[in-house]
Design a protein around this motif. Structure first.
Motif, PDB file in Angstrom:
ATOM      1  N   GLU A 100      -8.497   3.260   9.213  1.00  0.00           N
ATOM      2  CA  GLU A 100      -8.004   3.953   9.449  1.00  0.00           C
ATOM      3  C   GLU A 100      -7.189   4.079  10.508  1.00  0.00           C
ATOM      4  OE1 GLU A 100      -9.871   6.632  14.388  1.00  0.00           O
ATOM      5  OE2 GLU A 100     -10.984   4.893  12.775  1.00  0.00           O
ATOM      6  N   SER A 101      -6.366   2.765  10.521  1.00  0.00           N
ATOM      7  CA  SER A 101      -4.711   2.565  11.505  1.00  0.00           C
ATOM      8  C   SER A 101      -3.536   3.041   9.563  1.00  0.00           C
ATOM      9  CB  SER A 101      -4.267   1.394  11.603  1.00  0.00           C
ATOM     10  OG  SER A 101      -5.258   0.826  12.852  1.00  0.00           O
ATOM     11  N   LEU A 102      -4.396   2.529   8.954  1.00  0.00           N
ATOM     12  CA  LEU A 102      -3.018   2.779   7.454  1.00  0.00           C
ATOM     13  C   LEU A 102      -3.725   4.601   6.986  1.00  0.00           C
ATOM     14  CD1 LEU A 102      -4.153  -0.038   4.792  1.00  0.00           C
ATOM     15  CD2 LEU A 102      -2.299   0.939   5.842  1.00  0.00           C
ATOM     16  N   ALA A 103      -4.716   5.102   7.825  1.00  0.00           N
ATOM     17  CA  ALA A 103      -4.544   6.367   7.448  1.00  0.00           C
ATOM     18  C   ALA A 103      -4.388   7.381   8.054  1.00  0.00           C
ATOM     19  CB  ALA A 103      -6.576   7.204   7.122  1.00  0.00           C
ATOM     20  N   ARG A 104      -4.025   6.682   9.341  1.00  0.00           N
ATOM     21  CA  ARG A 104      -3.421   7.648  10.341  1.00  0.00           C
ATOM     22  C   ARG A 104      -2.191   7.237   9.936  1.00  0.00           C
ATOM     23  NH1 ARG A 104      -6.334   9.622  14.524  1.00  0.00           N
ATOM     24  NH2 ARG A 104      -8.248   8.327  13.973  1.00  0.00           N
ATOM     25  N   ALA A 105      -1.079   6.378   9.631  1.00  0.00           N
ATOM     26  CA  ALA A 105       0.553   5.817   9.291  1.00  0.00           C
ATOM     27  C   ALA A 105       0.700   6.479   8.792  1.00  0.00           C
ATOM     28  CB  ALA A 105      -0.130   4.739   8.618  1.00  0.00           C
ATOM     29  N   ALA A 140      -4.998   0.060  -0.227  1.00  0.00           N
ATOM     30  CA  ALA A 140      -4.269   0.910  -0.740  1.00  0.00           C
ATOM     31  C   ALA A 140      -4.757   1.791  -0.842  1.00  0.00           C
ATOM     32  CB  ALA A 140      -3.257   0.318  -1.633  1.00  0.00           C
ATOM     33  N   ALA A 141      -5.969   1.822  -1.970  1.00  0.00           N
ATOM     34  CA  ALA A 141      -7.201   2.873  -2.417  1.00  0.00           C
ATOM     35  C   ALA A 141      -7.302   4.193  -2.211  1.00  0.00           C
ATOM     36  CB  ALA A 141      -8.306   2.103  -3.649  1.00  0.00           C
ATOM     37  N   PHE A 142      -7.573   3.086  -0.629  1.00  0.00           N
ATOM     38  CA  PHE A 142      -8.607   3.758   0.691  1.00  0.00           C
ATOM     39  C   PHE A 142      -7.422   5.464   0.953  1.00  0.00           C
ATOM     40  CE2 PHE A 142      -9.655   4.728   5.063  1.00  0.00           C
ATOM     41  CZ  PHE A 142     -10.782   5.198   4.823  1.00  0.00           C
ATOM     42  N   ILE A 143      -6.374   4.722   1.176  1.00  0.00           N
ATOM     43  CA  ILE A 143      -4.551   5.645   1.034  1.00  0.00           C
ATOM     44  C   ILE A 143      -4.970   6.880  -0.019  1.00  0.00           C
ATOM     45  CG2 ILE A 143      -4.391   4.652   3.729  1.00  0.00           C
ATOM     46  CD1 ILE A 143      -1.962   3.742   2.413  1.00  0.00           C
ATOM     47  N   GLY A 144      -5.042   6.441  -1.076  1.00  0.00           N
ATOM     48  CA  GLY A 144      -4.548   7.395  -2.434  1.00  0.00           C
ATOM     49  C   GLY A 144      -3.549   6.895  -3.068  1.00  0.00           C
ATOM     50  N   THR A 145      -3.142   5.646  -2.203  1.00  0.00           N
ATOM     51  CA  THR A 145      -2.336   4.461  -2.859  1.00  0.00           C
ATOM     52  C   THR A 145      -2.842   4.099  -4.654  1.00  0.00           C
ATOM     53  OG1 THR A 145      -0.997   4.269  -1.443  1.00  0.00           O
ATOM     54  CG2 THR A 145      -0.328   2.526  -2.988  1.00  0.00           C
ATOM     55  N   PRO A 146      -2.009   4.438  -5.740  1.00  0.00           N
ATOM     56  CA  PRO A 146      -2.173   3.658  -6.836  1.00  0.00           C
ATOM     57  C   PRO A 146      -2.579   2.695  -6.972  1.00  0.00           C
ATOM     58  CG  PRO A 146      -0.955   6.003  -7.296  1.00  0.00           C
ATOM     59  CD  PRO A 146      -0.811   5.139  -5.552  1.00  0.00           C
ATOM     60  N   ILE A 147      -3.356   1.939  -7.736  1.00  0.00           N
ATOM     61  CA  ILE A 147      -3.556   0.338  -7.973  1.00  0.00           C
ATOM     62  C   ILE A 147      -4.338   0.185  -9.539  1.00  0.00           C
ATOM     63  CG2 ILE A 147      -4.316   0.278  -5.417  1.00  0.00           C
ATOM     64  CD1 ILE A 147      -7.824  -0.132  -6.947  1.00  0.00           C
TER      65      ILE A 147
END
Length: 674
Positions: free
Chosen positions: A479-484, A587-594
């Motif tokens: 959740e913190s990553l999604a908000r960052a 990373a995948a959770f926030i849409g970053t390619p892995i």
């Protein structure tokens, strides 16, 4: 004149390439220079089994023999101390002080007490056997697995006590405590039923049987019978020592109690708010009631079924009722003491993020603490943020634990203080990673009231093991990553670790597939050229076990060892790749390619204490590469920038049920309802 046989033969087991720069090997060679005529060094390039040891005893001419591995450690005085003791004596056995971690600076100061004997590794390594007496014993106990030879030898020759010599030997790690041991498929008994009143041997035996049972949960079948196990427990009065098993192997503790008295087949494992989680042991096939089957194991011709059931506490058998205070009697309320913590020396994980959310949204709870080691680099940072800090694993911490109504952590530790444990009090487990591998045996060994899952796939897996405790909410740090803010400043490489490299020398480490695969990526000319031309950098987040070896990798101006926190490194990454680490899922959770680079796919799980659960090619949230060139091409051609519907679909399916804006709220709602 014929050559005089040496006093001692040191058998060095190393089935792979001999690590001649290991501490063990260098000390043995050094000792040979001083006492070359008194001992012989014999390298065996295969795993030592009972059969192999029997063969060796028939060919070794020395009076004594000892078995070691290059991964083990010895004191500088080990060989000289043994030789000094053996020169003028004829003994059946001589042994050093055995350690599972670093050898103490003052070996003589090591307390040889009940705790030492219970924790002592009882494999054959490090102990000097009389070669002839070992050969004689093997004629009678040759059906015993190698791991049981030391105990069996002492039982056979009625060696009740052994005073360790003032030198140390370390097997370097105690992974058996976590994963158990698996005996040879043809072994029909663990040790012979030869009576003894030795307390030391009883302690060794109860631990050995517990480790065998732990390993059986993975092995699933053995020729050792349930009757033999029960006979061992009764013959040696082992039930009196089962309490020693409970802290690290509670599952096996109840199993041992059932073997002692099969009439009591239901055992209280974990108290919960609305009832109890019980283990049920049944000789035969599973029951037809609502119990959850955990294991179906074969012991000789017998089948053992182990089940889990949830029962109201009023149905708890009288013999299973705790004698201590009921820590669930007091409801959670604003005056409750609540403890949060991540690792002792490192925060910035799920507990930190949930703590921050909780104290912000529930200011009426005034006794909420975050535990951390004051030496941690995070202490001053959290102190500046207003965290109510207490030093972890200190008297203050344990006193707070005793009066707490709830513990919340991303780690599971064996916390026990007075009559309170995690077995009889509220505990919310936030996880550190995600259960990509089959961790069934580990999960079923732990105590928790809530186990936080990250998406429906993981929740379905955990639900088969802990249906009442599983919560599909997602991890607080996500959740913190999604908000960052996501600045997309660099590429990020996050390789995980290999358990078989724990004690490798520097030279042996640099010859490993692990080092060579990673270093080849970091120094690849095409990759470096791409980074230079596009003004990018590759940040490399090494596993903590690799940090001390960071200087051996070829970092450069464009390929740098990352000192960023995991959250900062992922939040600012344009693309993240790993071998097997679940950290890339953040990373995948926030849409970053892995992407995954599986250079050792054939061997990886062979050397790990767990097995793979998901097929990365079928279920992975990014492409899987087995060849170095494929990975480099994927990066330099910027293929990772092209959206792929396959991985978008898999991502949505993997994180199904997780609301990025309500992860913390969902967990807090559940924990306050306990």
């Amino acid at each position: 004149m014929a050559d005089v046989a040496p006093i001692l033969t040191i058998v060095l087991e190393e089935s792979g390439r001999l690590d001649r720069e290991s501490v063990m090997y260098r000390r043995l060679v050094s000792a040979r220079l001083r006492s070359e005529s008194e001992f012989e060094l014999l390298h065996v390039d295969e795993a030592l089994t009972t059969e192999k040891i029997t063969q060796l005893c028939g060919s070794i001419e020395s009076k004594y023999v000892v078995f070691v591995r290059t991964s083990h450690q010895i004191s500088a005085s080990y060989v000289s101390t043994m030789l000094d003791y053996l020169r003028t004596r004829t003994v059946y056995l001589a042994e050093p002080v055995i350690y599972t971690g670093p050898i103490a600076n003052n070996v003589g100061g090591t307390k040889i007490d009940q705790s030492y004997h219970y924790a002592r590794d009882t494999d054959v390594f490090g102990v000097v056997f009389n070669t002839r007496r070992l050969a004689d014993a093997l004629e009678a106990i040759g059906d015993i697995d190698r791991s049981g030879l030391y105990i069996s030898y002492r039982l056979y020759w009625s060696i009740a006590t052994v005073t360790p010599l003032p030198t140390g030997f370390s097997v370097t790690s105690d992974t058996k405590a976590a994963i158990g041991l698996q005996v040879a498929p043809d072994a029909t008994r663990l040790v012979p039923l030869i009576p003894t009143t030795s307390n030391d041997l009883q302690l060794y035996l109860v631990r050995y049987i517990a480790l065998f049972l732990r390993g059986m949960r993975a092995q699933k079948t053995t020729q050792v019978t349930l009757a033999h196990l029960s006979d061992l427990i009764h013959q040696f009065d082992l039930v009196d020592h089962v309490a020693l098993v409970d802290p690290l192997q509670p599952f096996e503790g109840f199993w041992l109690r059932w073997l002692n008295n099969p009439a009591h087949d239901t055992h209280l494992f974990k108290q919960l708010s609305d009832g109890d989680a019980n283990l049920i042991f049944r000789k035969g096939e599973a029951s037809e009631d609502s119990a959850l089957q955990l294991y179906r194991l074969r012991f000789g011709n017998d089948v053992l079924t182990i089940e889990k059931s949830y029962l109201p506490r009023e149905l708890r058998p009288a013999y299973a009722r705790p004698e201590c205070y009921d820590f669930y009697e007091r409801p959670l309320r604003p005056s409750s003491t609540i403890l949060f913590f991540d690792r002792p020396l490192q925060a910035d994980d799920n507990a930190e993020h949930l703590y921050e959310y909780f104290v912000t949204h529930h200011p009426d709870f005034t006794e909420v603490y975050f535990a951390l080691n004051p030496k941690s680099d995070d202490w001053s940072r959290l102190e500046a943020k207003g965290f109510k800090l207490i030093p972890i694993f200190t008297t203050e911490f344990y006193e707070k634990f005793l009066i707490s109504d709830l513990v919340v952590s991303s780690q599971i530790y064996n916390i026990r203080y007075k009559a309170k444990t995690l077995a009889n009090s509220r505990f919310v487990y936030l996880q550190h990673g995600v259960q990509l591998n089959d961790m069934t045996d580990w999960v079923l060994s732990k105590y928790f009231d809530v186990f936080v899952a990250t998406g429906q796939i993981e929740a379905d897996y955990l639900g088969k093991l802990a249906p009442v405790e599983t919560l599909n909410s997602g991890l607080p740090r996500m959740e913190s990553l999604a908000r960052a803010e996501h600045s997309r400043e660099h590429l990020l490489f996050m390789p995980t670790w290999r358990f078989n490299l724990h004690q490798s020398s520097a030279e042996h480490f640099t010859q490993s597939k692990y080092f060579r695969a990673i270093d080849a990526v970091l120094s690849d000319p095409a990759l470096i050229k791409f980074l230079e031309q596009t003004d990018r950098t590759l940040e490399v987040k090494l596993h903590p076990n690799v940090e001390k070896r960071a200087g051996q990798f070829r970092f450069s101006e464009r390929v740098v060892k990352s000192d960023l926190s995991y959250r900062a490194a992922i939040a600012s990454a344009e693309m993240v790749f790993t071998d097997y680490s679940s950290a890339v899922l953040d990373a995948a959770f926030i849409g970053t390619p892995i992407a995954y680079y599986h250079w050792d796919a054939v061997d990886f799980f062979r050397d790990q204490p767990y097995e793979g659960r998901l097929d990365f090619r079928e279920d992975g949230l990014g492409p899987v590469f087995h060849e170095h060139s494929e990975l480099i091409n994927h990066i330099v051609q910027e293929h990772y920038l092209r959206p792929d519907d396959i991985y978008i679909h898999r991502r949505d399916r993997f994180f199904e049920g997780v609301d990025p804006e309500r992860i913390n709220a969902k967990i807090v709602d559940r924990m306050l309802s306990l």
